[in-house]
Design a protein around this motif. Sequence first.
Motif, PDB file in Angstrom:
ATOM      1  N   UNK A 245       0.827  -1.204   0.000  1.00  0.00           N
ATOM      2  CA  UNK A 245       0.000   0.000   0.000  1.00  0.00           C
ATOM      3  C   UNK A 245       0.864   1.258   0.000  1.00  0.00           C
ATOM      4  N   UNK A 246       1.957   1.234   0.749  1.00  0.00           N
ATOM      5  CA  UNK A 246       2.809   2.418   0.856  1.00  0.00           C
ATOM      6  C   UNK A 246       3.533   2.712  -0.454  1.00  0.00           C
ATOM      7  N   UNK A 247       4.000   1.672  -1.129  1.00  0.00           N
ATOM      8  CA  UNK A 247       4.789   1.889  -2.344  1.00  0.00           C
ATOM      9  C   UNK A 247       3.912   2.213  -3.551  1.00  0.00           C
ATOM     10  N   UNK A 248       2.679   1.728  -3.568  1.00  0.00           N
ATOM     11  CA  UNK A 248       1.796   2.024  -4.703  1.00  0.00           C
ATOM     12  C   UNK A 248       1.050   3.331  -4.526  1.00  0.00           C
ATOM     13  N   UNK A 249       1.028   3.867  -3.310  1.00  0.00           N
ATOM     14  CA  UNK A 249       0.273   5.091  -3.038  1.00  0.00           C
ATOM     15  C   UNK A 249       1.024   6.328  -3.503  1.00  0.00           C
ATOM     16  N   UNK A 250       0.256   7.347  -3.848  1.00  0.00           N
ATOM     17  CA  UNK A 250       0.813   8.686  -4.025  1.00  0.00           C
ATOM     18  C   UNK A 250       0.948   9.249  -2.614  1.00  0.00           C
ATOM     19  N   UNK A 251       2.077   8.973  -1.989  1.00  0.00           N
ATOM     20  CA  UNK A 251       2.217   9.186  -0.550  1.00  0.00           C
ATOM     21  C   UNK A 251       2.023  10.640  -0.145  1.00  0.00           C
ATOM     22  N   UNK A 252       2.518  11.559  -0.930  1.00  0.00           N
ATOM     23  CA  UNK A 252       2.371  12.970  -0.579  1.00  0.00           C
ATOM     24  C   UNK A 252       0.908  13.388  -0.581  1.00  0.00           C
ATOM     25  N   UNK A 253       0.193  13.035  -1.634  1.00  0.00           N
ATOM     26  CA  UNK A 253      -1.225  13.389  -1.725  1.00  0.00           C
ATOM     27  C   UNK A 253      -2.036  12.678  -0.652  1.00  0.00           C
ATOM     28  N   UNK A 254      -1.737  11.397  -0.429  1.00  0.00           N
ATOM     29  CA  UNK A 254      -2.462  10.629   0.588  1.00  0.00           C
ATOM     30  C   UNK A 254      -2.251  11.242   1.970  1.00  0.00           C
ATOM     31  N   UNK A 255      -1.016  11.600   2.283  1.00  0.00           N
ATOM     32  CA  UNK A 255      -0.743  12.231   3.583  1.00  0.00           C
ATOM     33  C   UNK A 255      -1.552  13.514   3.754  1.00  0.00           C
ATOM     34  N   UNK A 256      -1.575  14.327   2.713  1.00  0.00           N
ATOM     35  CA  UNK A 256      -2.283  15.597   2.798  1.00  0.00           C
ATOM     36  C   UNK A 256      -3.789  15.392   2.965  1.00  0.00           C
ATOM     37  N   UNK A 257      -4.348  14.495   2.175  1.00  0.00           N
ATOM     38  CA  UNK A 257      -5.796  14.256   2.251  1.00  0.00           C
ATOM     39  C   UNK A 257      -6.191  13.694   3.616  1.00  0.00           C
TER      40      UNK A 257
END
Length: 258
Positions: free
Chosen positions: A171-183
């Motif tokens: 989940x962490x590697x496939x996610x757009x981590x920056x956008x996910x963190x912000x949302x």
Amino acid sequence: MIVPETIAVAFAMFSAIPVPQPTWNEKNMRYVLCAFPLVGVVCAFAYALWAFLCASWPIPGWLQAAGYCLAPVLITGGIHLDGYADTCDALASYADAAKKQEILKDPHCGAFALIRVCSYFVAYFALCASLTMDSRTLLCLGLGFVLERALSGWAVAALPIAKNTGLVHTFATTADRTTVRRILAALAFAMCAALVIVGRIAGLAMVAAAGFVLWRYRTVAQKQFGGISGDLAGWFLQKAELWMLAALVACRVVEAGL
């Protein structure tokens, strides 16, 4: 089609609710953590439905409390509780990080896992039995279900991962981590604000409890496991749920005594 598929992946992974099973790919997993809090919305609706049934039928108080205690587990299928049990076993070993990781992968349930899970349900049941499930209480609990999942998803996107395998790494590697963190940070902030508005002191206490458990989660993960994992994520979510419930009950008891 990406949004429905993303939601379906989230519910297929984090709940026992039957949903269509799309093929997991880079597109529908990019923001799957953002859909994770929707499972909390379903838990909130389950509480509201059970409260309506309890108000409509002469259901004994202890059975009402049991319904509130078991509803989240029935909706999630116990996936987070499984991680809680495994983590309790690992923490009770007092071994080094590598050995703790081995215990997390062990499919067998140890004695400490059984003890902690039984203790967890006794505490959860007692806390639910101590509450009057009025509309404000139900709304606070519902917001808590969403908040704990927003924080859990944020942690996956923000904190170091313990190993390069497993679902959390996927989940962490496939996610757009920056956008996910912000949302998810924005969603968590909104849930905290709503809790304070709706619950006032009790809501603030629930926010503080969630924040404390998140801090504890990060500390334990880094110092004792070398980073977070799926099991630790389940441990965090179950502890956040219990501690927020305890904070709400404590405030209600204080309010009743004033």
